[in-house]
Design a protein around this motif. Structure first.
Motif, PDB file in Angstrom:
ATOM      1  N   THR A   1      32.527 -21.078  41.370  1.00  0.00           N
ATOM      2  CA  THR A   1      33.025 -21.145  42.740  1.00  0.00           C
ATOM      3  C   THR A   1      32.675 -19.835  43.436  1.00  0.00           C
ATOM      4  O   THR A   1      33.041 -18.754  42.949  1.00  0.00           O
ATOM      5  N   TYR A   2      31.972 -19.935  44.551  1.00  0.00           N
ATOM      6  CA  TYR A   2      31.620 -18.763  45.344  1.00  0.00           C
ATOM      7  C   TYR A   2      32.322 -18.841  46.691  1.00  0.00           C
ATOM      8  O   TYR A   2      32.320 -19.893  47.336  1.00  0.00           O
ATOM      9  N   CYS A   3      32.904 -17.727  47.099  1.00  0.00           N
ATOM     10  CA  CYS A   3      33.458 -17.608  48.445  1.00  0.00           C
ATOM     11  C   CYS A   3      32.419 -16.914  49.315  1.00  0.00           C
ATOM     12  O   CYS A   3      31.928 -15.827  48.972  1.00  0.00           O
ATOM     13  N   VAL A   4      32.095 -17.542  50.424  1.00  0.00           N
ATOM     14  CA  VAL A   4      31.024 -17.069  51.298  1.00  0.00           C
ATOM     15  C   VAL A   4      31.629 -16.430  52.544  1.00  0.00           C
ATOM     16  O   VAL A   4      32.653 -16.909  53.061  1.00  0.00           O
ATOM     17  N   ARG A   5      31.020 -15.377  53.020  1.00  0.00           N
ATOM     18  CA  ARG A   5      31.472 -14.776  54.282  1.00  0.00           C
ATOM     19  C   ARG A   5      31.396 -15.834  55.384  1.00  0.00           C
ATOM     20  O   ARG A   5      30.375 -16.543  55.496  1.00  0.00           O
ATOM     21  N   PRO A   6      32.442 -15.984  56.180  1.00  0.00           N
ATOM     22  CA  PRO A   6      32.454 -17.049  57.201  1.00  0.00           C
ATOM     23  C   PRO A   6      31.248 -17.046  58.123  1.00  0.00           C
ATOM     24  O   PRO A   6      30.730 -18.102  58.466  1.00  0.00           O
ATOM     25  N   ASP A   7      30.768 -15.868  58.474  1.00  0.00           N
ATOM     26  CA  ASP A   7      29.627 -15.795  59.391  1.00  0.00           C
ATOM     27  C   ASP A   7      28.292 -16.043  58.689  1.00  0.00           C
ATOM     28  O   ASP A   7      27.247 -16.110  59.337  1.00  0.00           O
ATOM     29  N   GLN A   8      28.341 -16.187  57.338  1.00  0.00           N
ATOM     30  CA  GLN A   8      27.107 -16.368  56.579  1.00  0.00           C
ATOM     31  C   GLN A   8      27.045 -17.721  55.872  1.00  0.00           C
ATOM     32  O   GLN A   8      26.118 -17.964  55.111  1.00  0.00           O
ATOM     33  N   ASN A   9      28.004 -18.586  56.118  1.00  0.00           N
ATOM     34  CA  ASN A   9      28.069 -19.840  55.374  1.00  0.00           C
ATOM     35  C   ASN A   9      26.811 -20.681  55.568  1.00  0.00           C
ATOM     36  O   ASN A   9      26.213 -21.164  54.596  1.00  0.00           O
ATOM     37  N   ALA A  10      26.423 -20.886  56.814  1.00  0.00           N
ATOM     38  CA  ALA A  10      25.235 -21.703  57.090  1.00  0.00           C
ATOM     39  C   ALA A  10      23.982 -21.055  56.505  1.00  0.00           C
ATOM     40  O   ALA A  10      23.118 -21.738  55.938  1.00  0.00           O
ATOM     41  N   ALA A  11      23.870 -19.734  56.638  1.00  0.00           N
ATOM     42  CA  ALA A  11      22.694 -19.031  56.118  1.00  0.00           C
ATOM     43  C   ALA A  11      22.636 -19.101  54.599  1.00  0.00           C
ATOM     44  O   ALA A  11      21.555 -19.265  54.008  1.00  0.00           O
ATOM     45  N   PHE A  12      23.791 -19.004  53.944  1.00  0.00           N
ATOM     46  CA  PHE A  12      23.818 -19.079  52.480  1.00  0.00           C
ATOM     47  C   PHE A  12      23.373 -20.458  52.001  1.00  0.00           C
ATOM     48  O   PHE A  12      22.577 -20.570  51.059  1.00  0.00           O
TER      49      PHE A  12
END
Length: 256
Positions: A50-61
């Motif tokens: 499970t990875y938590c992604v920075r909210p502003d980077q979710n789409a980019a990730f």
């Protein structure tokens, strides 16, 4: 299976005092040993990540992972990769299959020496994450990894924190509760797992539904199904807590 141990019988000629009799009687009673049940028969295990992604980077990730996941799957088998929609925002959940711990160690060593993987994915992805978590799990003996009847549905991961004691204590009740839901008119069970590394006494059920709305209808139906209610009532006696996540499969996910 619960194991019992009885104290050896005293010789008939030995007489017990009235004060000692209760203690001796208690010692003679069968003692339940807490156990995880039968030894794991299969070497194959699964790693939950499970990875938590920075909210502003979710789409980019997700875009980067879609483009570069082939670099990772060249090393070991990906079972599924999902974006969490309900039960935790800006998270991704993925499952990897390994035949042994030595295979996983070899895969990790190879990845650490793979310059393309490191430069094109890891160096770009890590700054997008806020945390990572993993757990090693095995399929429960009565469960097999399934494929959905069709593509385009949603998945639910339900995680149960059971009371200490292991499957020897709560395994049958848990199986009955899960099996009651894995029936025509309900969701489709993709697999049931128990933890080996991570939080112990944790079990997971991975479900597939046609849609989030169908999942909601199934929940309402279960509340009025006497068969399901009875099975769940027996299982929750062994339950400390649970949580769930509704997840959408990513385009590159083998399970979708």
């Amino acid at each position: 299976m619960l194991k019992f141990r009885s104290s050896a019988l005293r010789p008939a000629a030995v007489l017990l005092s009235p004060a000692a009799a209760p203690a001796a009687a208690a010692a003679a009673q069968p003692r339940v040993r807490l156990s995880t049940g039968p030894q794991q028969e299969h070497r194959t295990f699964y790693e939950f990540r499970t990875y938590c992604v920075r909210p502003d980077q979710n789409a980019a990730f997700l875009k980067l992972t879609n483009e570069k996941i082939h670099l990772r799957t060249a090393h070991s088998e990906l079972i599924g990769y999902w974006s969490v929609e309900y039960g935790g925002l800006n998270k991704v959940f993925h499952i990897w299959k390994y035949d042994s711990y030595s295979q996983r160690a070899a895969v990790r060593a190879a990845l650490s020496q793979d310059p393309v993987w490191l430069s094109e994915y890891i160096s770009r992805a890590i700054p997008m994450l806020t945390s990572q978590d993993n757990e090693v799990v095995y399929l429960l003996p009565w469960s097999q990894l399934q494929r959905p009847p069709q593509e385009g549905g949603v998945y639910e991961l339900v995680s149960f924190q059971m009371r200490p004691g292991g499957p020897a204590v709560w395994g049958n009740a848990f199986q009955a509760a899960v099996s009651a839901h894995d029936a025509p008119g309900y969701g489709k069970l993709m697999g049931a797992f128990h933890s080996e590394f991570g939080v112990l006494n944790r079990v997971h059920a991975l479900w597939w539904f046609e849609s989030a709305d169908q999942r909601a209808e199934v929940r309402h139906k279960a509340h009025t199904d006497a068969r399901v209610v009875a099975a769940v009532r027996n299982s929750v006696l062994h339950l400390d807590s649970q949580d769930n996540k509704l997840m959408f499969p990513c385009p590159f996910s083998p399970l979708k």
